[in-house]
Scaffold this active site. Structure first.
Site, mmCIF file in Angstrom:
data_model
loop_
_atom_site.group_PDB
_atom_site.id
_atom_site.type_symbol
_atom_site.label_atom_id
_atom_site.label_comp_id
_atom_site.label_asym_id
_atom_site.label_seq_id
_atom_site.Cartn_x
_atom_site.Cartn_y
_atom_site.Cartn_z
ATOM 1 N N TYR A 1 37.927 41.280 41.383
ATOM 2 C CA TYR A 1 39.198 40.578 41.561
ATOM 3 C C TYR A 1 38.902 39.108 41.811
ATOM 4 O O TYR A 1 38.156 38.767 42.731
ATOM 5 C CB TYR A 1 39.956 41.171 42.756
ATOM 6 C CG TYR A 1 41.261 40.478 43.062
ATOM 7 C CD1 TYR A 1 42.377 40.666 42.257
ATOM 8 C CD2 TYR A 1 41.378 39.650 44.170
ATOM 9 C CE1 TYR A 1 43.580 40.032 42.542
ATOM 10 C CE2 TYR A 1 42.567 39.015 44.469
ATOM 11 C CZ TYR A 1 43.668 39.208 43.648
ATOM 12 O OH TYR A 1 44.846 38.583 43.942
ATOM 13 N N LYS B 1 37.721 30.918 51.745
ATOM 14 C CA LYS B 1 37.647 31.636 53.008
ATOM 15 C C LYS B 1 36.818 30.906 54.052
ATOM 16 O O LYS B 1 37.341 30.093 54.799
ATOM 17 C CB LYS B 1 37.155 33.068 52.769
ATOM 18 C CG LYS B 1 38.101 33.863 51.859
ATOM 19 C CD LYS B 1 37.727 35.303 51.771
ATOM 20 C CE LYS B 1 38.614 36.062 50.787
ATOM 21 N NZ LYS B 1 40.025 36.114 51.141
ATOM 22 N N ASP C 1 31.699 34.010 41.518
ATOM 23 C CA ASP C 1 32.837 33.955 42.424
ATOM 24 C C ASP C 1 32.319 34.304 43.818
ATOM 25 O O ASP C 1 32.136 35.471 44.153
ATOM 26 C CB ASP C 1 33.923 34.938 41.973
ATOM 27 C CG ASP C 1 35.139 34.936 42.887
ATOM 28 O OD1 ASP C 1 35.070 34.310 43.974
ATOM 29 O OD2 ASP C 1 36.149 35.562 42.532
#
Length: 429
Positions: A142, A265, A237
């Site tokens: 994802y 994050k 990613d």
């Protein structure tokens, strides 16, 4: 009716599904989501006054625990000078310099506001750099909710049972090629069948969005070689793994150098921040240096930069943090495995550093198909058994857990005991 239940009922009349991100709805585990009021260190506190030991840490960024004082202080100091300028600041330069120091593959970096923005922009830059249209992603990875990535997506999309989202056009889907994670031969075939058409290969070097899934030996190395052979931009990613598995991310841990890296994050210390960066010749394609347009009014927000700088300086200056995270992760997963043996279960635990997932399946899990073999009703019972014992897990089988250094040995022991009791309770039903 609890306060959380009351809030959820009201929220459903005002917000689609009652939540602002799908996995929060508890759809796959059943019941009512817990509404959080505050957090400190290793604990969450809900609107009903209950306390939970925290194993999600805001899906990764709270690696030092909640409300970590140096990060809080940095935000308090910065907020006195206003919240946003929409103009360059010193902190953006300091952040870029620190990121390039910690992640050597990143020669230039552009700040954005989320991981989704970072991955979306990285793909656009790769297309602009190569003059090609297609990308290869992996089933179950994802990369945010941009159209190109909602093809065989994991995480929240899988939890909702709609891995391919309505609203994604056929043309977009046609430019997104998918392969099973850990399957090099499938990638070779895609590249051969789409000769000189593939701009980029993007993946999570350690997957966090079908649960924690590790790359098999040689997989990342093989992808690097294929990208070099075919002139394809290799994108890591690292929104989840960046600054978590090592101060230089998964690429440092595995010794692989991508062309572009997306981050998020942890670099915001809990504030909404993302970034993408990599080779200077590729990044120089980004406007205003080059023709690939990407912009953002709040990009490089001074409050977010202040929080992120405080977080990254802690991680960069204190390597013992990573030693402690390894110790916590190992002790916790060893305890979970012992609990499985005691319960007579042969379920799978995937673990690396401060990331792990207990999969409710006896199959080893190395790709999306393996992850989908899990017993989801069993996971739902386990989730609520742990919640009842004051341990807050991700409300989905298809998510990694993220640990923080705020977990003391005593708290780890409490979590291990709760896991053992929950497994036995789960089996009695």
């Amino acid at each position: 009716m609890t306060t959380s239940e009351q809030l959820f009922e009201k929220a459903k009349t005002l917000i689609p599904g009652g939540v602002n991100s799908p996995v929060r709805a508890f759809r796959s585990v059943g019941g009512t989501p817990v509404f959080i009021k505050s957090a400190k260190g290793a604990y969450l506190f809900d609107e009903d006054g209950r306390q939970y030991i925290e194993l999600i840490n805001s899906w990764g960024p709270m690696i030092l625990g909640h409300a970590f004082e140096p990060v809080e202080k940095a935000v308090r100091d910065a907020i006195q000078h206003s919240f946003s300028f929409g103009a360059p600041t010193r902190k953006e330069v300091e952040m870029a310099e620190l990121i390039t120091t910690m992640v050597p593959s990143v020669e230039k970096v552009r700040m954005v506001n989320s991981g989704t923005e970072a991955t979306m922009a990285a793909i656009r830059v790769a297309r602009g750099f190569t003059g090609r249209d297609k990308i290869i992603k992996f089933e179950g990875c994802y990369h945010g909710h941009a159209d190109s990535f909602l093809i065989a997506a994991g995480s929240g999309a899988m939890t909702m049972g709609i891995p391919d989202s309505p609203g994604v056009t056929k043309a977009t889907a046609a430019d997104t090629l998918t392969a099973p994670y850990n399957d090099l031969s499938a990638v070779e075939k895609l590249l051969a069948n789409n000769h000189n058409q593939v701009a980029a290969i993007i993946l999570e070097p350690v997957v966090g969005n079908m649960g924690c899934v590790l790359p098999e030996p040689g997989f990342l190395e093989g992808l690097r070689t294929l990208c070099d052979q075919h002139g394809v931009v290799f994108i890591f990613d690292e929104v989840m793994t960046g600054f978590r598995l090592a101060k230089g991310g998964a690429q440092e841990r595995f010794g692989i150098t991508p062309d572009l890296t997306t981050m998020g994050k942890i670099i915001g210390g809990g504030m909404p921040v993302g970034a993408y960066g990599g080779r200077a010749d590729i990044m120089n394609m980004v406007a205003p240096a080059g023709p690939v347009y990407q912009a953002g009014t709040l990009s490089g927000n001074p409050i977010a930069m202040s929080a992120g700088l405080a977080m990254l300086h802690q991680l960069n200056d204190h390597p013992e943090i990573y030693t402690r995270l390894e110790e916590i992760g190992q002790k916790l997963t060893d305890g979970f495995r012992a609990g499985l043996v005691k319960a007579g279960l042969n379920y799978t635990i995937n673990h690396i550093g401060s990331m792990f997932t207990l999969f409710m399946t006896e199959r080893s899990v190395s790709n999306f198909t393996d992850a989908k073999s899990c017993d989801l009703p069993m996971f739902g019972r386990y989730f609520h058994a742990m919640l009842k014992r004051g341990v807050y897990l991700a409300p989905s089988q298809f998510e990694s857990l993220f640990l923080s250094v705020a977990l003391t040995d005593d708290l780890v022991d409490q979590v291990i005991q709760a896991n053992e009791e929950s497994l036995l309770e789960m089996m009695e039903r």
